[in-house]
Design an enzyme around this catalytic site. Structure first.
Site, mmCIF file in Angstrom:
data_model
loop_
_atom_site.group_PDB
_atom_site.id
_atom_site.type_symbol
_atom_site.label_atom_id
_atom_site.label_comp_id
_atom_site.label_asym_id
_atom_site.label_seq_id
_atom_site.Cartn_x
_atom_site.Cartn_y
_atom_site.Cartn_z
ATOM 1 C CG ASN A 211 -0.441 -0.005 2.693
ATOM 2 O OD1 ASN A 211 0.390 0.648 3.612
ATOM 3 N ND2 ASN A 211 -0.224 -0.662 3.194
ATOM 4 C CB ALA A 275 2.349 -0.494 10.413
ATOM 5 C CG ASP A 279 -7.330 -4.861 6.030
ATOM 6 O OD1 ASP A 279 -6.809 -5.236 7.480
ATOM 7 O OD2 ASP A 279 -7.960 -3.950 5.052
ATOM 8 N N PRO A 307 -3.102 -11.936 10.665
ATOM 9 C CG PRO A 307 -1.350 -11.405 11.936
ATOM 10 C CD PRO A 307 -1.079 -12.339 10.600
ATOM 11 C CG ASP A 308 -6.505 -6.102 13.945
ATOM 12 O OD1 ASP A 308 -6.072 -5.330 14.956
ATOM 13 O OD2 ASP A 308 -7.589 -5.845 13.250
ATOM 14 C CB ILE A 309 -0.716 -5.919 15.504
ATOM 15 C CG1 ILE A 309 -0.065 -6.903 14.321
ATOM 16 C CG2 ILE A 309 0.962 -6.188 16.391
ATOM 17 C CD1 ILE A 309 0.725 -6.033 12.951
ATOM 18 C CG PHE A 326 -2.976 6.263 13.732
ATOM 19 C CD1 PHE A 326 -2.020 6.398 14.672
ATOM 20 C CD2 PHE A 326 -2.715 6.877 12.641
ATOM 21 C CE1 PHE A 326 -1.268 6.816 15.066
ATOM 22 C CE2 PHE A 326 -2.137 8.149 13.154
ATOM 23 C CZ PHE A 326 -1.173 8.460 14.680
ATOM 24 C CE LYS A 340 -11.227 0.291 11.265
ATOM 25 N NZ LYS A 340 -9.978 1.125 10.278
ATOM 26 C CE LYS A 344 -8.922 -3.005 14.162
ATOM 27 N NZ LYS A 344 -7.629 -3.204 13.146
HETATM 28 O O1 C5P Z 1 -9.211 -1.959 10.829
HETATM 29 P P1 C5P Z 1 -7.952 -1.556 10.132
HETATM 30 O O2 C5P Z 1 -6.693 -1.595 9.353
HETATM 31 O O3 C5P Z 1 -8.172 -0.116 9.523
HETATM 32 O O4 C5P Z 1 -7.594 -0.720 11.838
HETATM 33 C C1 C5P Z 1 -6.502 0.084 11.902
HETATM 34 C C2 C5P Z 1 -5.435 0.904 12.521
HETATM 35 O O5 C5P Z 1 -5.077 -1.357 13.599
HETATM 36 C C3 C5P Z 1 -3.808 0.587 12.904
HETATM 37 O O6 C5P Z 1 -4.047 1.142 14.164
HETATM 38 C C4 C5P Z 1 -3.294 -0.142 12.132
HETATM 39 O O7 C5P Z 1 -2.093 -0.353 12.749
HETATM 40 C C5 C5P Z 1 -4.184 -1.539 12.683
HETATM 41 N N1 C5P Z 1 -3.840 -3.181 12.656
HETATM 42 C C6 C5P Z 1 -2.867 -3.655 13.096
HETATM 43 N N2 C5P Z 1 -3.142 -5.118 12.370
HETATM 44 C C7 C5P Z 1 -3.335 -4.834 11.132
HETATM 45 C C8 C5P Z 1 -4.329 -4.127 11.204
HETATM 46 C C9 C5P Z 1 -5.057 -3.451 11.204
HETATM 47 O O8 C5P Z 1 -2.471 -3.835 13.979
HETATM 48 N N3 C5P Z 1 -3.692 -6.563 10.622
#
Ligand code: C5P
Length: 398
Positions: A211, A275, A279, A307-309, A326, A340, A344
Protein backbone atom coordinates in the site's frame (compact mmCIF):
# COMPACT_ATOMS: atom_id res chain seq x y z
CA UNK A 1 10.31 -0.57 33.86
CA UNK A 2 12.92 -0.43 31.11
CA UNK A 3 15.78 2.02 30.51
CA UNK A 4 14.80 5.37 28.99
CA UNK A 5 16.73 7.14 26.27
CA UNK A 6 20.00 8.40 27.64
CA UNK A 7 20.34 12.03 28.75
CA UNK A 8 22.70 14.01 26.54
CA UNK A 9 24.91 16.51 28.34
CA UNK A 10 27.13 19.12 26.73
CA UNK A 11 29.75 19.81 29.40
CA UNK A 12 31.73 23.05 29.19
CA UNK A 13 34.82 22.91 31.41
CA UNK A 14 36.38 26.20 32.48
CA UNK A 15 39.92 26.77 33.72
CA UNK A 16 40.07 26.29 37.47
CA UNK A 17 41.54 23.74 39.82
CA UNK A 18 38.06 22.22 40.24
CA UNK A 19 38.24 21.13 36.57
CA UNK A 20 39.64 17.80 37.73
CA UNK A 21 36.28 17.13 39.44
CA UNK A 22 34.56 17.52 36.04
CA UNK A 23 36.18 14.20 35.09
CA UNK A 24 34.34 12.59 38.00
CA UNK A 25 31.10 14.21 36.85
CA UNK A 26 31.60 12.72 33.36
CA UNK A 27 32.06 9.29 34.96
CA UNK A 28 28.88 9.66 37.05
CA UNK A 29 26.76 10.79 34.10
CA UNK A 30 28.02 7.85 32.03
CA UNK A 31 27.28 5.44 34.90
CA UNK A 32 23.77 6.91 35.03
CA UNK A 33 23.23 5.94 31.39
CA UNK A 34 23.85 9.43 29.97
CA UNK A 35 26.15 10.61 27.20
CA UNK A 36 28.57 13.52 27.56
CA UNK A 37 30.25 15.72 24.99
CA UNK A 38 33.02 17.82 26.56
CA UNK A 39 34.08 21.30 25.51
CA UNK A 40 37.27 22.58 27.14
CA UNK A 41 38.20 26.23 27.31
CA UNK A 42 41.83 27.10 26.63
CA UNK A 43 42.38 27.53 30.38
CA UNK A 44 40.40 24.38 31.16
CA UNK A 45 42.81 22.32 29.04
CA UNK A 46 45.63 23.43 31.40
CA UNK A 47 43.93 21.59 34.26
CA UNK A 48 42.52 18.49 32.60
CA UNK A 49 43.58 16.92 29.33
CA UNK A 50 41.33 16.23 26.34
CA UNK A 51 42.64 12.67 26.41
CA UNK A 52 41.33 12.04 29.94
CA UNK A 53 37.91 13.42 29.03
CA UNK A 54 37.78 11.55 25.71
CA UNK A 55 38.55 8.29 27.52
CA UNK A 56 35.95 8.89 30.24
CA UNK A 57 33.22 10.20 27.94
CA UNK A 58 34.05 7.79 25.09
CA UNK A 59 33.39 10.80 22.91
CA UNK A 60 35.30 13.40 20.93
CA UNK A 61 36.41 16.42 23.02
CA UNK A 62 36.20 19.91 21.51
CA UNK A 63 38.63 22.67 22.38
CA UNK A 64 38.39 25.38 19.74
CA UNK A 65 35.81 26.67 17.30
CA UNK A 66 38.13 25.69 14.51
CA UNK A 67 38.50 22.02 15.36
CA UNK A 68 34.86 21.34 14.52
CA UNK A 69 35.20 19.48 11.26
CA UNK A 70 32.57 21.37 9.43
CA UNK A 71 32.04 24.92 10.61
CA UNK A 72 30.05 25.57 7.41
CA UNK A 73 27.52 23.26 9.03
CA UNK A 74 27.73 25.46 12.17
CA UNK A 75 29.36 22.84 14.38
CA UNK A 76 28.86 24.91 17.53
CA UNK A 77 25.11 25.02 16.83
CA UNK A 78 25.08 21.26 16.20
CA UNK A 79 26.81 20.58 19.54
CA UNK A 80 24.05 22.39 21.40
CA UNK A 81 21.26 20.99 19.20
CA UNK A 82 22.35 17.45 20.04
CA UNK A 83 22.24 18.08 23.81
CA UNK A 84 19.38 18.12 26.32
CA UNK A 85 21.27 20.35 28.76
CA UNK A 86 24.43 22.48 28.74
CA UNK A 87 26.43 22.23 31.98
CA UNK A 88 29.23 24.71 32.71
CA UNK A 89 31.49 23.07 35.32
CA UNK A 90 33.51 24.59 36.76
CA UNK A 91 32.05 27.99 35.89
CA UNK A 92 35.00 30.26 36.66
CA UNK A 93 34.70 33.97 37.45
CA UNK A 94 36.09 34.75 33.99
CA UNK A 95 33.73 32.38 32.17
CA UNK A 96 30.69 33.73 34.03
CA UNK A 97 31.80 37.30 33.23
CA UNK A 98 32.09 36.47 29.55
CA UNK A 99 28.70 34.71 29.59
CA UNK A 100 27.09 37.71 31.33
CA UNK A 101 28.48 40.21 28.81
CA UNK A 102 27.52 38.04 25.84
CA UNK A 103 31.03 37.51 24.58
CA UNK A 104 31.67 34.86 21.96
CA UNK A 105 35.44 34.77 21.73
CA UNK A 106 35.97 31.01 21.96
CA UNK A 107 34.02 27.81 21.39
CA UNK A 108 32.61 27.66 24.93
CA UNK A 109 31.20 31.21 24.96
CA UNK A 110 30.04 31.00 21.32
CA UNK A 111 27.94 27.94 21.98
CA UNK A 112 26.66 29.37 25.27
CA UNK A 113 25.51 32.48 23.41
CA UNK A 114 23.91 30.44 20.63
CA UNK A 115 22.24 27.67 22.63
CA UNK A 116 18.49 27.41 23.13
CA UNK A 117 18.89 24.57 25.65
CA UNK A 118 18.68 24.97 29.43
CA UNK A 119 22.02 25.92 30.99
CA UNK A 120 23.35 24.90 34.40
CA UNK A 121 26.39 26.78 35.71
CA UNK A 122 28.34 25.28 38.60
CA UNK A 123 30.72 27.96 39.94
CA UNK A 124 33.99 27.27 41.69
CA UNK A 125 36.55 29.92 42.59
CA UNK A 126 38.44 31.61 45.40
CA UNK A 127 36.14 32.96 48.13
CA UNK A 128 37.00 36.64 47.47
CA UNK A 129 36.52 36.23 43.73
CA UNK A 130 33.12 34.67 44.50
CA UNK A 131 32.08 37.44 46.90
CA UNK A 132 33.36 40.24 44.64
CA UNK A 133 30.50 42.55 43.55
CA UNK A 134 31.48 42.03 39.91
CA UNK A 135 31.02 38.26 40.18
CA UNK A 136 27.80 38.66 42.18
CA UNK A 137 26.45 41.08 39.53
CA UNK A 138 27.32 38.62 36.75
CA UNK A 139 25.65 35.86 38.72
CA UNK A 140 22.46 37.94 39.09
CA UNK A 141 22.51 38.71 35.35
CA UNK A 142 22.86 35.05 34.42
CA UNK A 143 20.07 34.01 36.80
CA UNK A 144 17.79 36.76 35.45
CA UNK A 145 18.32 35.29 31.97
CA UNK A 146 17.23 31.83 33.05
CA UNK A 147 20.61 30.21 33.70
CA UNK A 148 20.45 27.91 36.72
CA UNK A 149 23.46 28.66 38.94
CA UNK A 150 24.26 26.25 41.76
CA UNK A 151 25.52 27.78 44.99
CA UNK A 152 29.10 26.76 45.70
CA UNK A 153 29.93 24.73 48.81
CA UNK A 154 31.61 26.33 51.77
CA UNK A 155 34.85 24.93 53.20
CA UNK A 156 38.60 24.73 52.86
CA UNK A 157 39.77 25.66 49.36
CA UNK A 158 42.70 24.56 47.23
CA UNK A 159 44.17 28.06 47.64
CA UNK A 160 44.37 27.56 51.44
CA UNK A 161 41.47 29.91 52.27
CA UNK A 162 38.07 29.08 53.74
CA UNK A 163 34.57 30.10 52.67
CA UNK A 164 32.02 29.73 49.85
CA UNK A 165 33.54 28.92 46.46
CA UNK A 166 34.14 25.17 46.45
CA UNK A 167 32.65 23.15 43.62
CA UNK A 168 29.64 21.16 44.87
CA UNK A 169 30.22 17.40 45.03
CA UNK A 170 29.75 15.68 41.64
CA UNK A 171 26.84 13.60 43.09
CA UNK A 172 25.02 16.85 43.98
CA UNK A 173 25.65 18.20 40.47
CA UNK A 174 24.25 14.99 38.96
CA UNK A 175 21.13 15.30 41.14
CA UNK A 176 20.67 18.89 39.88
CA UNK A 177 21.09 17.70 36.27
CA UNK A 178 18.45 14.99 36.79
CA UNK A 179 16.05 17.49 38.35
CA UNK A 180 16.47 19.91 35.45
CA UNK A 181 15.90 17.21 32.84
CA UNK A 182 12.79 15.71 34.44
CA UNK A 183 10.28 18.18 32.91
CA UNK A 184 11.73 17.93 29.39
CA UNK A 185 11.88 14.13 29.57
CA UNK A 186 8.33 13.40 30.77
CA UNK A 187 8.36 9.90 29.24
CA UNK A 188 11.59 8.96 30.98
CA UNK A 189 11.34 5.34 32.19
CA UNK A 190 8.48 4.56 29.78
CA UNK A 191 8.65 2.04 26.95
CA UNK A 192 6.75 2.99 23.80
CA UNK A 193 6.23 0.52 20.93
CA UNK A 194 5.34 2.01 17.55
CA UNK A 195 4.57 0.27 14.25
CA UNK A 196 5.02 2.25 11.04
CA UNK A 197 4.90 1.98 7.28
CA UNK A 198 3.20 -0.57 5.06
CA UNK A 199 3.66 -4.32 5.01
CA UNK A 200 4.59 -6.26 1.89
CA UNK A 201 2.81 -9.58 1.43
CA UNK A 202 4.60 -11.80 -1.06
CA UNK A 203 2.74 -13.33 -3.99
CA UNK A 204 5.88 -15.05 -5.24
CA UNK A 205 9.61 -14.26 -4.93
CA UNK A 206 9.33 -11.13 -7.13
CA UNK A 207 5.81 -9.77 -6.50
CA UNK A 208 3.99 -8.54 -3.44
CA UNK A 209 0.81 -6.84 -2.23
CA UNK A 210 1.56 -3.38 -0.77
CA UNK A 211 0.00 0.00 0.00
CA UNK A 212 1.01 3.65 -0.26
CA UNK A 213 2.00 4.22 3.38
CA UNK A 214 5.35 6.08 3.62
CA UNK A 215 5.94 5.53 7.35
CA UNK A 216 6.40 9.27 7.96
CA UNK A 217 3.73 9.63 10.66
CA UNK A 218 4.97 6.62 12.63
CA UNK A 219 8.61 7.73 12.36
CA UNK A 220 7.66 11.26 13.49
CA UNK A 221 5.88 9.78 16.53
CA UNK A 222 8.92 7.65 17.34
CA UNK A 223 11.17 10.74 17.16
CA UNK A 224 8.82 12.77 19.39
CA UNK A 225 8.49 9.97 21.97
CA UNK A 226 12.28 9.48 22.10
CA UNK A 227 12.81 13.24 22.46
CA UNK A 228 10.40 13.12 25.42
CA UNK A 229 12.71 10.59 27.06
CA UNK A 230 10.92 7.32 26.26
CA UNK A 231 12.65 4.12 25.30
CA UNK A 232 11.16 3.59 21.84
CA UNK A 233 10.94 0.38 19.83
CA UNK A 234 10.01 1.27 16.26
CA UNK A 235 8.84 -1.68 14.20
CA UNK A 236 9.04 -0.57 10.60
CA UNK A 237 7.65 -2.11 7.45
CA UNK A 238 9.59 -1.57 4.20
CA UNK A 239 10.18 2.22 4.04
CA UNK A 240 12.98 4.51 2.91
CA UNK A 241 13.38 6.60 6.05
CA UNK A 242 16.39 7.10 8.36
CA UNK A 243 15.99 5.94 11.98
CA UNK A 244 15.17 8.80 14.39
CA UNK A 245 17.96 9.35 16.94
CA UNK A 246 17.84 7.20 20.07
CA UNK A 247 15.23 4.82 18.68
CA UNK A 248 15.59 1.03 18.61
CA UNK A 249 14.42 -0.02 15.14
CA UNK A 250 13.28 -3.45 14.00
CA UNK A 251 12.73 -3.83 10.24
CA UNK A 252 10.09 -6.27 9.04
CA UNK A 253 8.39 -7.00 5.76
CA UNK A 254 5.14 -8.85 6.37
CA UNK A 255 2.23 -8.50 8.80
CA UNK A 256 3.09 -11.84 10.39
CA UNK A 257 6.67 -10.64 11.00
CA UNK A 258 5.36 -7.33 12.36
CA UNK A 259 3.05 -9.15 14.80
CA UNK A 260 5.97 -11.30 16.01
CA UNK A 261 8.22 -8.22 16.42
CA UNK A 262 5.54 -6.41 18.47
CA UNK A 263 5.16 -9.51 20.62
CA UNK A 264 8.92 -9.68 21.18
CA UNK A 265 9.05 -5.98 22.14
CA UNK A 266 6.49 -6.33 24.97
CA UNK A 267 5.90 -5.35 27.71
CA UNK A 268 5.38 -1.67 27.01
CA UNK A 269 3.57 1.25 28.63
CA UNK A 270 2.27 2.74 25.39
CA UNK A 271 1.65 1.06 22.02
CA UNK A 272 0.94 3.22 18.97
CA UNK A 273 0.00 1.13 15.98
CA UNK A 274 0.46 3.44 13.01
CA UNK A 275 1.40 0.85 10.39
CA UNK A 276 -0.90 0.31 7.44
CA UNK A 277 -0.88 -3.44 7.92
CA UNK A 278 -2.12 -5.40 4.91
CA UNK A 279 -5.46 -6.98 5.77
CA UNK A 280 -4.71 -10.11 3.77
CA UNK A 281 -1.77 -12.22 2.70
CA UNK A 282 -1.53 -14.78 -0.07
CA UNK A 283 -2.31 -18.17 1.44
CA UNK A 284 0.20 -20.15 -0.54
CA UNK A 285 2.80 -17.63 -1.77
CA UNK A 286 4.62 -19.45 -4.55
CA UNK A 287 8.25 -20.35 -4.03
CA UNK A 288 8.80 -19.80 -7.76
CA UNK A 289 7.71 -16.94 -10.01
CA UNK A 290 4.12 -17.38 -11.25
CA UNK A 291 3.95 -17.67 -15.06
CA UNK A 292 1.31 -16.95 -17.68
CA UNK A 293 0.37 -20.33 -19.05
CA UNK A 294 -0.80 -19.09 -22.48
CA UNK A 295 -4.43 -20.16 -21.98
CA UNK A 296 -5.66 -16.68 -21.03
CA UNK A 297 -6.80 -18.13 -17.71
CA UNK A 298 -5.40 -16.53 -14.49
CA UNK A 299 -5.05 -18.73 -11.42
CA UNK A 300 -6.82 -16.81 -8.59
CA UNK A 301 -4.87 -15.60 -5.57
CA UNK A 302 -6.06 -17.35 -2.48
CA UNK A 303 -6.06 -14.74 0.35
CA UNK A 304 -6.19 -15.26 4.10
CA UNK A 305 -6.65 -12.62 6.78
CA UNK A 306 -3.58 -11.31 8.59
CA UNK A 307 -3.42 -11.20 12.39
CA UNK A 308 -4.83 -7.91 13.73
CA UNK A 309 -1.92 -6.67 15.84
CA UNK A 310 -3.84 -3.78 17.43
CA UNK A 311 -6.86 -5.92 18.34
CA UNK A 312 -4.50 -8.58 19.70
CA UNK A 313 -3.02 -6.03 22.11
CA UNK A 314 -6.43 -4.55 22.92
CA UNK A 315 -7.76 -7.88 24.07
CA UNK A 316 -4.56 -9.16 25.68
CA UNK A 317 -4.39 -9.90 29.39
CA UNK A 318 -1.47 -7.46 29.75
CA UNK A 319 -2.81 -4.61 27.64
CA UNK A 320 -0.46 -1.58 27.54
CA UNK A 321 -1.50 1.27 29.80
CA UNK A 322 -2.33 3.31 26.70
CA UNK A 323 -3.19 1.63 23.39
CA UNK A 324 -3.52 3.83 20.32
CA UNK A 325 -4.57 2.82 16.82
CA UNK A 326 -4.84 4.74 13.59
CA UNK A 327 -7.75 4.53 11.19
CA UNK A 328 -7.08 5.54 7.62
CA UNK A 329 -10.44 6.05 5.97
CA UNK A 330 -11.73 7.55 2.76
CA UNK A 331 -15.31 8.12 3.98
CA UNK A 332 -17.33 8.31 7.22
CA UNK A 333 -13.97 8.81 8.97
CA UNK A 334 -15.27 9.39 12.50
CA UNK A 335 -18.03 6.77 12.41
CA UNK A 336 -15.60 4.07 11.26
CA UNK A 337 -13.02 5.13 13.86
CA UNK A 338 -15.61 5.05 16.65
CA UNK A 339 -16.62 1.51 15.67
CA UNK A 340 -12.94 0.46 15.66
CA UNK A 341 -12.37 1.86 19.15
CA UNK A 342 -14.56 -0.84 20.70
CA UNK A 343 -13.82 -3.59 18.19
CA UNK A 344 -10.05 -3.32 18.66
CA UNK A 345 -10.08 -2.56 22.40
CA UNK A 346 -8.01 0.61 21.86
CA UNK A 347 -8.03 3.66 24.15
CA UNK A 348 -7.74 6.12 21.29
CA UNK A 349 -8.18 5.79 17.55
CA UNK A 350 -6.50 8.51 15.52
CA UNK A 351 -8.72 8.85 12.49
CA UNK A 352 -7.48 10.41 9.28
CA UNK A 353 -9.02 10.96 5.90
CA UNK A 354 -6.67 9.49 3.32
CA UNK A 355 -8.80 10.30 0.28
CA UNK A 356 -6.44 13.26 -0.50
CA UNK A 357 -2.64 13.49 -0.37
CA UNK A 358 -2.11 12.15 3.17
CA UNK A 359 -0.57 8.79 2.27
CA UNK A 360 3.01 9.56 1.25
CA UNK A 361 2.51 13.32 1.89
CA UNK A 362 4.01 15.42 4.68
CA UNK A 363 0.75 16.81 6.16
CA UNK A 364 -2.08 15.14 8.02
CA UNK A 365 -5.50 16.05 9.43
CA UNK A 366 -6.43 13.86 12.35
CA UNK A 367 -9.30 13.37 14.77
CA UNK A 368 -8.64 11.81 18.18
CA UNK A 369 -11.51 9.45 18.93
CA UNK A 370 -11.76 8.14 22.49
CA UNK A 371 -14.38 7.19 25.06
CA UNK A 372 -14.75 10.86 26.00
CA UNK A 373 -15.51 12.05 22.46
CA UNK A 374 -13.81 13.38 19.35
CA UNK A 375 -11.12 16.06 19.20
CA UNK A 376 -10.27 17.31 15.72
CA UNK A 377 -6.87 18.87 15.05
CA UNK A 378 -6.31 21.31 12.18
CA UNK A 379 -4.29 20.17 9.15
CA UNK A 380 -0.59 20.30 10.04
CA UNK A 381 2.76 18.67 9.31
CA UNK A 382 3.02 15.02 10.39
CA UNK A 383 5.89 16.05 12.68
CA UNK A 384 3.57 18.58 14.37
CA UNK A 385 0.80 15.96 14.68
CA UNK A 386 3.39 13.75 16.39
CA UNK A 387 4.36 16.50 18.88
CA UNK A 388 0.71 17.13 19.78
CA UNK A 389 -0.10 13.43 20.17
CA UNK A 390 2.97 12.74 22.33
CA UNK A 391 2.06 15.73 24.55
CA UNK A 392 -1.40 14.15 24.96
CA UNK A 393 0.20 10.79 25.77
CA UNK A 394 2.24 12.53 28.50
CA UNK A 395 -0.95 14.08 29.93
CA UNK A 396 -2.80 10.77 29.80
CA UNK A 397 -0.05 8.92 31.69
CA UNK A 398 0.38 11.65 34.31
O1 C5P B 1 -8.90 -2.20 10.59
P1 C5P B 1 -7.95 -1.17 10.14
O2 C5P B 1 -6.85 -1.73 9.32
O3 C5P B 1 -8.55 0.04 9.50
O4 C5P B 1 -7.36 -0.63 11.52
C1 C5P B 1 -6.33 0.27 11.54
C2 C5P B 1 -5.57 0.14 12.84
O5 C5P B 1 -5.36 -1.23 13.17
C3 C5P B 1 -4.18 0.71 12.73
O6 C5P B 1 -3.79 1.17 13.99
C4 C5P B 1 -3.34 -0.48 12.30
O7 C5P B 1 -1.98 -0.31 12.60
C5 C5P B 1 -4.00 -1.59 13.07
N1 C5P B 1 -3.92 -2.89 12.41
C6 C5P B 1 -3.14 -3.88 12.95
N2 C5P B 1 -3.07 -5.11 12.37
C7 C5P B 1 -3.80 -5.38 11.26
C8 C5P B 1 -4.62 -4.38 10.70
C9 C5P B 1 -4.64 -3.14 11.30
O8 C5P B 1 -2.45 -3.62 13.96
N3 C5P B 1 -3.74 -6.58 10.71
Amino acid sequence: MQEAREMRILLVIGGGIAAYKASELVRLIRRDGGSVTCVLTEAGSRFVTPLTLAALSENQVHTTLWDLKNEVEMGHIRLSREADLVVVCPATADLMARMATGMANDLATTLLLATDKPVLAVPAMNVRMWLHPATQANLATLRSRGVTVMDPDEGAMACGEFGPGRLPEPEAILAQIRAMLAPIRPLSGRHVVITAGPTHEPIDPVRYIANRSSGQQGFALAAAAAAAGARVTLIAGPVHLPSPPGVERVDVETAVQMAAAVDAALPCDVAIMVAAVADWRVADAAGRKRKKDGTGQVAPLDLVENPDILAGLGHAAHKPQLLIGFAAETDDVIAHATAKLARKGADWIIANDVSGDVMGGTNNTVHIVSAVGVESLPRMAKTAVAEVLIAKVVDALA
